[in-house]
Design a protein around this motif. Structure first.
Motif, PDB file in Angstrom:
ATOM      1  N   SER A 152       0.864  -1.184   0.000  1.00  0.00           N
ATOM      2  CA  SER A 152       0.000   0.000   0.000  1.00  0.00           C
ATOM      3  C   SER A 152       0.894   1.225   0.000  1.00  0.00           C
ATOM      4  O   SER A 152       2.116   1.137   0.174  1.00  0.00           O
ATOM      5  N   ASP A 153       0.277   2.375  -0.200  1.00  0.00           N
ATOM      6  CA  ASP A 153       0.958   3.621   0.092  1.00  0.00           C
ATOM      7  C   ASP A 153       0.872   3.856   1.601  1.00  0.00           C
ATOM      8  O   ASP A 153       0.300   3.032   2.336  1.00  0.00           O
ATOM      9  N   ASN A 154       1.411   4.966   2.069  1.00  0.00           N
ATOM     10  CA  ASN A 154       1.368   5.243   3.503  1.00  0.00           C
ATOM     11  C   ASN A 154      -0.060   5.208   4.029  1.00  0.00           C
ATOM     12  O   ASN A 154      -0.955   5.877   3.490  1.00  0.00           O
ATOM     13  N   ILE A 155      -0.286   4.439   5.080  1.00  0.00           N
ATOM     14  CA  ILE A 155      -1.596   4.339   5.704  1.00  0.00           C
ATOM     15  C   ILE A 155      -1.864   5.609   6.508  1.00  0.00           C
ATOM     16  O   ILE A 155      -0.952   6.169   7.122  1.00  0.00           O
ATOM     17  N   VAL A 156      -3.112   6.059   6.516  1.00  0.00           N
ATOM     18  CA  VAL A 156      -3.470   7.283   7.227  1.00  0.00           C
ATOM     19  C   VAL A 156      -4.516   6.976   8.302  1.00  0.00           C
ATOM     20  O   VAL A 156      -5.556   6.382   8.007  1.00  0.00           O
TER      21      VAL A 156
END
Length: 265
Positions: A152-156
């Motif tokens: 994934s991209d950075n989780i927020v």
């Protein structure tokens, strides 16, 4: 046995879950007409007042914010009430209310919040906002990386009960992959299943760079867990996870504030 352990952990976490309304600004000063309540910053432009009281007897009282040294309505901003009304505020008795700053304004732009009477130019009660006050905001975690093409991209962490996973991928070939959280830095069989973006806790299917939003179940919050990841429940295998720092400064969820989404403006 695994299910029993997970249920016990969830019950312990829910029992321990703290009330959270955002970053505390402090209590309203009680100057006139029974004004009182505790004020919190929900995010950069939202205030929450816990147990707000006002007797409703003032002739022209409104909610105001401003950046002047002295509290006054000149040069200040009148806020709409929690219902979106711009009229004179009514009586409140231990009411929890959420107020929003107008578009283009944030808590960085104001020094105080007040219940102010226009007719007699009187401050009924106020709270100050410190210049370097750190209001809650979404918090960026590391990206997911792991087996079965998990990425994934950075989780927020959007708020205390909401997790955004941008561009999530997973090959879907494991028999029992689940979204998983728990105490500590790493997943264990004693963790908690998290429903997928459709509210299901069935084994995960294939994802190909899909952005999804997950909601922590019940009263579980981000403050109760130390990691988030993908876990194979049948074979107790970690497919990839990220650590969650303790005491991150994120907004409360709408549910925690007792606010319905349609009233959030």
């Amino acid at each position: 046995m695994k299910l029993i352990c997970a249920v016990i952990l969830l019950c312990e976490v829910v029992t321990a879950a703290r009330e959270y309304y955002g970053a505390p600004l402090g209590p309203l000063s009680s100057l006139h007409h029974g004004v009182s309540g505790d004020v919190y910053a929900v995010d950069s432009r939202t205030l929450f007042i816990k147990n707000f009281n006002y007797d409703g007897e003032g002739p022209a009282a409104y909610f105001y914010v401003g950046n002047t040294k002295r509290i006054q309505n000149q040069g200040a901003i009148r806020l709409r009430d929690e219902r979106g009304s711009s009229g004179v505020i009514r009586r409140y008795r231990n009411k929890d209310i959420t107020l929003s700053l107008p578009e283009g304004k944030t808590l960085r732009d104001i020094k105080w919040f007040s219940v102010w009477c226009d007719e007699f130019a009187v401050n009924f009660g106020d709270v100050s906002i410190q210049r370097n006050f750190e209001f809650p905001r979404p918090y960026k975690l590391a990206p997911l990386r792991g087996v079965h093409a998990v990425s994934s991209d950075n989780i927020v962490v959007v708020d205390a009960q909401t997790i955004l996973i941008p561009n999530f991928s997973y090959d879907g070939e494991a028999p029992d992959g689940k979204f998983w959280v728990g105490r500590g830095d790493k997943p264990t069989p004693n963790g908690i299943r998290i429903p997928d973006e459709n509210g299901r806790v069935t084994p995960l299917q294939r994802y190909d760079r899909k952005t999804i939003v997950l909601t922590l179940p019940g009263d579980l919050t981000i403050f109760d867990i130390g990691h988030f990841g993908i876990w194979c429940e049948a074979f107790t295998v970690d497919f990839g996870h990220v650590k969650i720092p303790s005491n991150i400064n994120v907004p409360p969820s709408l549910k925690m504030l007792g606010v319905s989404p349609q009233l959030w403006y």
